[in-house]
Scaffold this active site. Structure first.
Site, PDB file in Angstrom:
ATOM      1  N   ASN A 124      -4.952  -9.550  -7.928  1.00 37.13           N
ATOM      2  CA  ASN A 124      -5.050 -10.253  -6.651  1.00 37.13           C
ATOM      3  C   ASN A 124      -6.352 -11.027  -6.462  1.00 37.13           C
ATOM      4  OD1 ASN A 124      -5.604  -7.322  -6.676  1.00 37.13           O
ATOM      5  ND2 ASN A 124      -6.580  -7.749  -4.715  1.00 37.13           N
ATOM      6  N   HIS A 166       4.789  -9.736   3.122  1.00 34.47           N
ATOM      7  CA  HIS A 166       3.900 -10.739   3.738  1.00 34.47           C
ATOM      8  C   HIS A 166       3.195 -11.609   2.705  1.00 34.47           C
ATOM      9  CE1 HIS A 166      -0.305  -8.996   3.464  1.00 34.47           C
ATOM     10  NE2 HIS A 166       0.381  -7.904   3.190  1.00 34.47           N
ATOM     11  N   GLN A 209       1.514  -9.335  -6.128  1.00 37.93           N
ATOM     12  CA  GLN A 209       1.072 -10.731  -6.265  1.00 37.93           C
ATOM     13  C   GLN A 209       1.941 -11.515  -7.253  1.00 37.93           C
ATOM     14  OE1 GLN A 209      -1.153 -12.338  -4.490  1.00 37.93           O
ATOM     15  NE2 GLN A 209      -2.170 -10.647  -3.433  1.00 37.93           N
ATOM     16  N   SER A 240       5.609  -6.549  -1.561  1.00 41.00           N
ATOM     17  CA  SER A 240       5.176  -6.635  -0.165  1.00 41.00           C
ATOM     18  C   SER A 240       5.581  -7.983   0.416  1.00 41.00           C
ATOM     19  CB  SER A 240       3.655  -6.481  -0.115  1.00 41.00           C
ATOM     20  OG  SER A 240       3.193  -6.742   1.183  1.00 41.00           O
ATOM     21  N   CYS A 247      -8.452  -6.973   1.742  1.00 39.24           N
ATOM     22  CA  CYS A 247      -8.823  -5.687   2.312  1.00 39.24           C
ATOM     23  C   CYS A 247     -10.295  -5.385   2.092  1.00 39.24           C
ATOM     24  CB  CYS A 247      -7.977  -4.586   1.709  1.00 39.24           C
ATOM     25  SG  CYS A 247      -8.098  -4.595  -0.045  1.00 39.24           S
ATOM     26  N   THR A 286       0.835  -1.202   0.000  1.00 36.83           N
ATOM     27  CA  THR A 286       0.000   0.000   0.000  1.00 36.83           C
ATOM     28  C   THR A 286       0.871   1.255   0.000  1.00 36.83           C
ATOM     29  OG1 THR A 286      -1.757  -1.166   1.138  1.00 36.83           O
ATOM     30  CG2 THR A 286      -1.745   1.243   1.357  1.00 36.83           C
ATOM     31  N   THR A 324      12.339   6.005  11.041  1.00 35.17           N
ATOM     32  CA  THR A 324      13.406   5.072  11.406  1.00 35.17           C
ATOM     33  C   THR A 324      13.165   3.727  10.715  1.00 35.17           C
ATOM     34  OG1 THR A 324      13.646   6.168  13.512  1.00 35.17           O
ATOM     35  CG2 THR A 324      14.568   3.948  13.368  1.00 35.17           C
TER      36      THR A 324
HETATM   37  C1  LIG Z   1      -2.007  -6.454  -5.823  1.00 31.17           C
HETATM   38  C2  LIG Z   1      -1.841  -5.902  -4.444  1.00 31.17           C
HETATM   39  N1  LIG Z   1      -1.325  -4.666  -4.294  1.00 31.17           N
HETATM   40  C3  LIG Z   1      -1.133  -4.121  -3.087  1.00 31.17           C
HETATM   41  C4  LIG Z   1      -1.485  -4.798  -1.933  1.00 31.17           C
HETATM   42  C5  LIG Z   1      -1.269  -4.142  -0.594  1.00 31.17           C
HETATM   43  O1  LIG Z   1      -0.143  -4.688   0.046  1.00 31.17           O
HETATM   44  P1  LIG Z   1       0.045  -4.515   1.629  1.00 31.17           P
HETATM   45  O2  LIG Z   1      -0.898  -5.472   2.279  1.00 31.17           O
HETATM   46  O3  LIG Z   1       1.483  -4.891   1.858  1.00 31.17           O
HETATM   47  O4  LIG Z   1      -0.222  -3.106   1.963  1.00 31.17           O
HETATM   48  C6  LIG Z   1      -2.041  -6.080  -2.031  1.00 31.17           C
HETATM   49  C7  LIG Z   1      -2.479  -6.809  -0.820  1.00 31.17           C
HETATM   50  O5  LIG Z   1      -3.468  -7.531  -0.841  1.00 31.17           O
HETATM   51  C8  LIG Z   1      -2.214  -6.655  -3.325  1.00 31.17           C
HETATM   52  O6  LIG Z   1      -2.731  -7.864  -3.485  1.00 31.17           O
END
Ligand SMILES: Cc1ncc(COP(=O)(O)O)c(C=O)c1O
Length: 380
Positions: free
Chosen positions: A149, A200, A178, A198, A323, A70, A236
């Site tokens: 996603n 995670h 993704q 990202s 989300c 994000t 930081t």
């Molecule tokens: C295609 C895509 N972009 C951005 C994000 C956002 O990533 P983060 O959860 O690290 O903010 C996601 C998370 O689901 C995603 O699937």
């Protein structure tokens, strides 16, 4: 427990957690401090940067650590738009982007920028030709995701990159959140200027990620503060998180050869099994698709009801994106593909990691068939 919701998030690898704990406890100095503890933390941060860069086949000074997808998307899009507003105020994106791209664009629209939102075809794919046709003299940025996603489609990044070789002043941002570890992410070859990842999503920790900013390119930073990350991202640095991300990325890349092949086998097994069942419509197309996502609807059964019934059997899947999965609105991606609202309301997303097995997929297919039959009987 069968965890089939890996596009929402993945389980951190044990080694990743171990390195996070070790760095957090043994090297907790602030990398900006002038003493040796600061120096040690700074060294670890640079090593993590070099590792991430070499795994993405780019230079270390092109990697900026952030808090995840994000934030990387916001810095890339708003930072590029603010910096280049004197050159033009037109941006191009697609109708199936993640909310962090879509809403960053909506924000810019309110600030007086013009946004072209390109449609997708019935398979959920943007046309590179449409991208080319919407380029104007005042276009400053194009932002297209690499892998969607919600349904897993792969967008024509290579073709768009080729087109953009003729438009050197337009910046090209790719949300590869993704894509990492599932399909090749070729930044230089595809003429990408900005790319978000990202951790995670590849067994790293939540709240860690990176933005690739092509060498020599500057953006207007969004945060005011201590000018860390070469002024691009004040705050930081999360040294332990960055080290853990580098480890997660290395482990993911090492596993990806065998892992992707196995994922494809599981994805096909699920696809065949679902195709054989009655009352199921598969939304993820067979071609131009990443190996880890399969989206389908159980006709006439609301996704929430189905997800909770699967959970009773210890199986975890999603409605659409993480989300938005707690909101009741149907998937924007499916609607953009022309899927009717009632079908989109019944959509389920299965998403895999390298840890999933064929046995799990078989068990999930049996559970899906059983639950669908039970629910349909009750609804009659
Ligand atoms: C295609 C895509 N972009 C951005 C994000 C956002 O990533 P983060 O959860 O690290 O903010 C996601 C998370 O689901 C995603 O699937």
């Amino acid at each position: 427990m069968i965890y089939f919701d890996n596009s929402a998030t993945t389980k951190p690898y044990k080694e990743v957690l171990d390195s996070f704990v070790k760095v957090s406890s043994d090297y907790f100095g602030n990398p900006s401090s002038l003493h040796s503890m600061g120096g040690q933390a700074e060294k670890l941060l640079s090593q993590a940067r070099e590792q991430v860069a070499s795994l993405l086949k780019v230079k270390a000074n092109e990697i900026y650590f952030t808090s995840g997808g994000t934030e990387s998307n916001n810095i890339a899009i708003k930072g590029a738009a603010f910096l280049n507003q004197h050159k033009g105020r037109h941006l191009i994106t697609s109708s199936i982007e993640h909310a962090s791209v879509r809403e960053a664009m909506e924000y810019l629209e309110q600030e007086g920028y013009e946004i072209t939102i390109l449609p997708v075809d019935k398979n959920g794919i943007v046309s590179a030709l449409d991208v080319e046709k919407s380029i104007r003299k005042d276009t400053i940025l194009i932002s297209i995701m690499q892998v969607n996603n919600e349904i897993g489609t792969v967008q024509p990044i290579e073709e768009i990159g080729k087109i953009l070789k003729n438009f050197p002043s337009i910046l090209f941002h790719v949300d590869a959140v993704q894509a990492v570890g599932k399909i090749p992410v070729s930044l230089y070859e595809n003429r990408v200027d900005l790319c978000s990842i990202s951790a995670h999503k590849f067994h790293g920790l939540k709240g860690t990620g990176a933005l690739f900013i092509r060498d020599g390119l500057r953006l207007t930073p969004l945060f005011s503060g201590g000018n860390q990350e070469r002024k691009m991202r004040s705050g930081t640095e999360n040294v332990a998180g960055a080290v853990a991300m580098a480890k997660a990325l290395r482990m993911t890349m090492e596993k990806s050869g065998v892992g992707i092949a196995e994922m494809k086998i599981i994805q096909n097994l699920l696809r065949r099994g679902l195709t054989d069942m009655e009352g199921i419509q598969i939304h993820t197309p067979e071609r131009y698709t990443a190996p880890h996502i399969l989206n389908f609807s159980l006709i006439g059964i609301k996704s929430e009801v189905f997800i909770h019934a699967l959970e009773q059997k210890g199986i975890f899947v999603s409605t659409t994106s993480a989300c938005s999965s707690k909101k009741k609105s149907p998937s924007k991606t499916l609607l953009s593909m022309g899927v009717p609202e009632n079908l989109a309301d019944s959509a389920i997303r299965i998403s895999l990691s390298f840890d999933n097995t064929e046995e799990e997929a078989k068990a999930v297919l049996i559970a899906i068939e059983k639950i669908a039959n039970q629910l349909r009987k009750v609804m009659k």
